[in-house]
Design an enzyme around this catalytic site. Structure first.
Site, PDB file in Angstrom:
ATOM      1  N   GLY A 138      24.037 -48.236  50.220  1.00  0.00           N
ATOM      2  CA  GLY A 138      22.727 -47.361  51.152  1.00  0.00           C
ATOM      3  C   GLY A 138      21.782 -47.199  50.539  1.00  0.00           C
ATOM      4  O   GLY A 138      20.887 -46.062  50.045  1.00  0.00           O
ATOM      5  N   CYS A 139      21.548 -47.906  49.192  1.00  0.00           N
ATOM      6  CA  CYS A 139      20.607 -46.945  48.271  1.00  0.00           C
ATOM      7  C   CYS A 139      18.956 -47.696  47.918  1.00  0.00           C
ATOM      8  O   CYS A 139      18.373 -47.198  47.463  1.00  0.00           O
ATOM      9  CB  CYS A 139      20.774 -47.754  47.064  1.00  0.00           C
ATOM     10  N   GLY A 140      18.993 -48.310  49.543  1.00  0.00           N
ATOM     11  CA  GLY A 140      18.038 -48.789  50.019  1.00  0.00           C
ATOM     12  C   GLY A 140      17.304 -49.322  50.029  1.00  0.00           C
ATOM     13  O   GLY A 140      16.622 -50.292  50.465  1.00  0.00           O
TER      14      GLY A 140
END
Length: 285
Positions: A121-123
């Site tokens: 989820g950090c991109g």
């Protein structure tokens, strides 16, 4: 250590959301023993049709919402109906969320995995070269969420009404001081849904999942978050088709550029009767 503390929707006796631990508090030159309630973070594995995709550190609550929201915001599935089943298994070392997804979604999932080493989820985690940056960050994909097409108008006071209401809905944060919250408010700023997690991305995924699971027309309202507005927070908001993200702290420059490109109105420093609008200010009138 580890007297459990109960909260609504937590992971049960094996993985409580918070635990009480002994500590010592130093103040005014003196030390005193006390018990502190601390937020737990648990490894949560996300598995699609038997294929392990990611392990996230998360608060073990609202995991059905997390599974659905993560799957939608990461474009593993495009609609709720693509997820046929969700099974949550509590193991010795963590929690496994196993999802059965539709064949078409699984085919897209496998194709995407061939182009990267992994993603969280950090991109950008797991992207193996800068050449893949535009594809992996999904600027065009974020625009596909529809935020650029939403012309809903919001009164500036609505942002502050929603943010002010967040405090009363943050049970885990009040107990531990260590978690983020993401909330969804209607056009008038009435806070309707809130989710908490040790990770700001996870909290937003849980919120997106809760809205999708309940059939809420998310585009009719906006998101408020008790964190900074980083790139992936804008990305997830845009992909959910939500046109306004209001953060209590600052955005990053990359987040502003994405918000501008994806058609998201991004507001930061929403507190104390003040906010700063960084993109698409026409929606706030």
């Amino acid at each position: 250590m580890n007297a459990r503390a109960s909260f609504p929707g937590d992971g049960g006796p094996d993985f409580p959301v918070a635990s009480s631990v002994p500590a010592a508090c130093w103040q005014a030159g003196a030390s005193a023993a006390l018990d502190e309630v601390l937020a737990e973070e648990v490894p949560v594995a996300l598995v699609y049709n038997g294929v392990s995709h990611a392990v996230m550190l998360a608060s073990p609550q609202d995991l059905d919402d997390f599974a659905l929201g993560f799957s939608l915001s990461e474009r593993i599935v495009r609609q709720v109906a693509d997820i046929r089943d969700i099974a949550i298994d509590v193991g010795v070392h963590g929690i496994t969320i196993s999802m059965e997804i539709a064949p078409g979604a699984m085919a897209r999932f496998k194709e995407a995995r061939r182009a990267r080493t992994g993603k969280t989820g950090c991109g950008l985690c797991g992207v193996d070269s800068l050449a893949w940056f535009e594809r992996e960050t999904g600027l065009a994909d974020a625009r596909d969420g529809g935020a650029h097409c939403v012309d809903t108008q919001f009164a500036p006071d609505a942002l502050h009404r929603a943010m002010a209401a967040m405090a009363a809905r943050q049970c885990l944060h009040h107990a531990t001081g260590a978690v983020h919250a993401a909330g969804w408010a209607d056009r008038d700023g009435v806070l309707r849904t809130v989710r908490e997690d040790v990770g700001r991305h996870n909290a937003l995924d849980k919120l997106i999942g809760a809205l999708a699971g309940d059939g809420v027309q998310a585009a009719s309202g906006f998101v408020v978050v008790t964190s900074r507005a980083s790139f992936e927070m804008v990305q997830k908001t845009a992909r959910a088709g939500i046109a306004l993200l209001a953060a209590i702290s600052a955005p990053t420059a990359m987040a502003v550029r994405l918000a501008d490109s994806a058609g998201v109105t991004l507001a930061g420093f929403v507190r104390a009767g003040r906010h700063v609008v960084y993109s698409h200010p026409q929606r706030l009138a």
